[in-house]
Design a protein around this motif. Structure first.
Motif, PDB file in Angstrom:
ATOM      1  N   CYS A 263       0.859  -1.386   0.105  1.00 37.52           N
ATOM      2  CA  CYS A 263       0.058  -0.036   0.041  1.00 37.52           C
ATOM      3  C   CYS A 263       0.968   1.305  -0.103  1.00 37.52           C
ATOM      4  CB  CYS A 263      -0.970  -0.269   1.239  1.00 37.52           C
ATOM      5  SG  CYS A 263      -2.345   1.409   1.139  1.00 37.52           S
ATOM      6  N   LEU A 264       1.863   1.241   0.816  1.00 36.70           N
ATOM      7  CA  LEU A 264       2.800   2.335   0.878  1.00 36.70           C
ATOM      8  C   LEU A 264       3.590   2.465  -0.442  1.00 36.70           C
ATOM      9  CD1 LEU A 264       4.271   1.921   4.428  1.00 36.70           C
ATOM     10  CD2 LEU A 264       3.175   3.852   3.743  1.00 36.70           C
ATOM     11  N   PHE A 265       3.937   1.800  -0.995  1.00 35.92           N
ATOM     12  CA  PHE A 265       4.962   1.804  -2.338  1.00 35.92           C
ATOM     13  C   PHE A 265       4.300   1.783  -3.557  1.00 35.92           C
ATOM     14  CE2 PHE A 265       7.898   0.617   1.282  1.00 35.92           C
ATOM     15  CZ  PHE A 265       8.749   1.826   1.239  1.00 35.92           C
ATOM     16  N   VAL A 266       3.115   1.116  -3.783  1.00 30.52           N
ATOM     17  CA  VAL A 266       2.536   0.929  -5.242  1.00 30.52           C
ATOM     18  C   VAL A 266       1.133   0.767  -4.797  1.00 30.52           C
ATOM     19  CG1 VAL A 266       4.517  -0.245  -6.355  1.00 30.52           C
ATOM     20  CG2 VAL A 266       2.861  -1.705  -4.913  1.00 30.52           C
ATOM     21  N   GLY A 267       0.665   1.466  -3.853  1.00 28.44           N
ATOM     22  CA  GLY A 267      -0.773   1.570  -3.625  1.00 28.44           C
ATOM     23  C   GLY A 267      -1.628   2.253  -4.634  1.00 28.44           C
ATOM     24  N   MET A 268      -1.121   3.187  -5.299  1.00 20.30           N
ATOM     25  CA  MET A 268      -1.812   3.819  -6.492  1.00 20.30           C
ATOM     26  C   MET A 268      -2.250   2.753  -7.699  1.00 20.30           C
ATOM     27  SD  MET A 268      -2.118   7.076  -5.696  1.00 20.30           S
ATOM     28  CE  MET A 268      -2.040   8.237  -7.152  1.00 20.30           C
ATOM     29  N   LEU A 269      -1.471   1.839  -7.738  1.00 18.84           N
ATOM     30  CA  LEU A 269      -1.877   0.698  -8.705  1.00 18.84           C
ATOM     31  C   LEU A 269      -2.648  -0.506  -7.909  1.00 18.84           C
ATOM     32  CD1 LEU A 269       1.730   0.320 -10.195  1.00 18.84           C
ATOM     33  CD2 LEU A 269      -0.124   1.627 -10.982  1.00 18.84           C
ATOM     34  N   GLY A 270      -3.086  -0.250  -6.608  1.00 20.96           N
ATOM     35  CA  GLY A 270      -3.846  -1.301  -6.053  1.00 20.96           C
ATOM     36  C   GLY A 270      -3.343  -2.648  -5.883  1.00 20.96           C
ATOM     37  N   ALA A 271      -1.809  -2.590  -5.645  1.00 16.79           N
ATOM     38  CA  ALA A 271      -1.115  -3.771  -5.253  1.00 16.79           C
ATOM     39  C   ALA A 271      -1.717  -4.801  -4.160  1.00 16.79           C
ATOM     40  CB  ALA A 271       0.344  -3.556  -5.323  1.00 16.79           C
ATOM     41  N   HIS A 272      -1.857  -3.760  -2.846  1.00 18.75           N
ATOM     42  CA  HIS A 272      -2.250  -4.265  -1.757  1.00 18.75           C
ATOM     43  C   HIS A 272      -3.554  -5.002  -1.973  1.00 18.75           C
ATOM     44  CE1 HIS A 272      -3.905  -0.348  -1.867  1.00 18.75           C
ATOM     45  NE2 HIS A 272      -4.923  -0.419  -1.114  1.00 18.75           N
ATOM     46  N   ARG A 273      -4.460  -4.500  -2.735  1.00 20.55           N
ATOM     47  CA  ARG A 273      -5.787  -5.039  -3.122  1.00 20.55           C
ATOM     48  C   ARG A 273      -5.579  -6.544  -3.692  1.00 20.55           C
ATOM     49  NH1 ARG A 273     -10.663  -3.221  -1.740  1.00 20.55           N
ATOM     50  NH2 ARG A 273     -10.479  -1.042  -0.586  1.00 20.55           N
ATOM     51  N   PHE A 274      -4.746  -6.289  -4.779  1.00 19.98           N
ATOM     52  CA  PHE A 274      -4.599  -7.728  -5.768  1.00 19.98           C
ATOM     53  C   PHE A 274      -3.994  -8.674  -4.870  1.00 19.98           C
ATOM     54  CE2 PHE A 274      -4.382  -4.957  -9.466  1.00 19.98           C
ATOM     55  CZ  PHE A 274      -5.105  -5.514 -10.526  1.00 19.98           C
ATOM     56  N   TYR A 275      -3.116  -8.160  -3.745  1.00 21.52           N
ATOM     57  CA  TYR A 275      -2.635  -9.086  -2.777  1.00 21.52           C
ATOM     58  C   TYR A 275      -3.509  -9.821  -2.127  1.00 21.52           C
ATOM     59  CZ  TYR A 275       0.123 -10.958   1.096  1.00 21.52           C
ATOM     60  OH  TYR A 275       0.744 -11.592   2.182  1.00 21.52           O
ATOM     61  N   VAL A 276      -4.375  -9.060  -1.708  1.00 26.54           N
ATOM     62  CA  VAL A 276      -5.596 -10.025  -0.440  1.00 26.54           C
ATOM     63  C   VAL A 276      -6.660 -10.409  -1.133  1.00 26.54           C
ATOM     64  CG1 VAL A 276      -5.087  -8.441   1.370  1.00 26.54           C
ATOM     65  CG2 VAL A 276      -6.821  -7.558  -0.239  1.00 26.54           C
ATOM     66  N   GLY A 277      -6.565 -10.493  -2.614  1.00 28.09           N
ATOM     67  CA  GLY A 277      -7.576 -11.080  -3.385  1.00 28.09           C
ATOM     68  C   GLY A 277      -8.859 -10.069  -3.940  1.00 28.09           C
ATOM     69  N   LYS A 278      -8.917  -8.788  -3.601  1.00 26.95           N
ATOM     70  CA  LYS A 278      -9.949  -8.135  -3.915  1.00 26.95           C
ATOM     71  C   LYS A 278      -9.442  -7.437  -5.445  1.00 26.95           C
ATOM     72  CE  LYS A 278     -10.878  -6.897   0.691  1.00 26.95           C
ATOM     73  NZ  LYS A 278     -10.657  -5.654   1.817  1.00 26.95           N
ATOM     74  N   VAL A 279      -9.743  -8.249  -6.426  1.00 27.97           N
ATOM     75  CA  VAL A 279      -9.307  -7.850  -7.924  1.00 27.97           C
ATOM     76  C   VAL A 279     -10.131  -6.839  -8.528  1.00 27.97           C
ATOM     77  CG1 VAL A 279      -8.742  -8.965  -9.963  1.00 27.97           C
ATOM     78  CG2 VAL A 279      -8.074 -10.149  -8.213  1.00 27.97           C
TER      79      VAL A 279
END
Length: 76
Positions: free
Chosen positions: A20-36
């Motif tokens: 979320c801190l480093f690539v949050g603008m790309l939704g990386a943390h949401r992809f990580y938790v499965g919220k595609v």
């Protein structure tokens, strides 16, 4: 018997925080938790209207209220 909201999932809290801190603008943390679905929307809206959504997600992760796609809490 515990409810789904209090169960701890397999996804790491610290990994979600760093994503979320480093690539949050790309939704990386949401992809990580499965919220595609919401991750794609986050990309299309530039982090949720220029980062507001990312900031809200960051706060939710920090206070422990961010969950994976199944509603499980992130593992600390």
């Amino acid at each position: 018997m515990t409810t789904t909201a209090t169960q701890t999932g397999q996804k790491s809290w610290i990994v979600a925080l760093l994503l979320c801190l480093f690539v949050g603008m790309l939704g990386a943390h949401r992809f990580y938790v499965g919220k595609v679905g919401t991750a794609i929307v986050q990309i299309l809206t530039i982090g949720g209207f220029f980062g507001i959504w990312v900031l809200i997600d960051l706060i939710m992760i920090l206070i422990g209220k961010f969950s994976d796609k199944d509603g499980h809490a992130l593992a600390r």
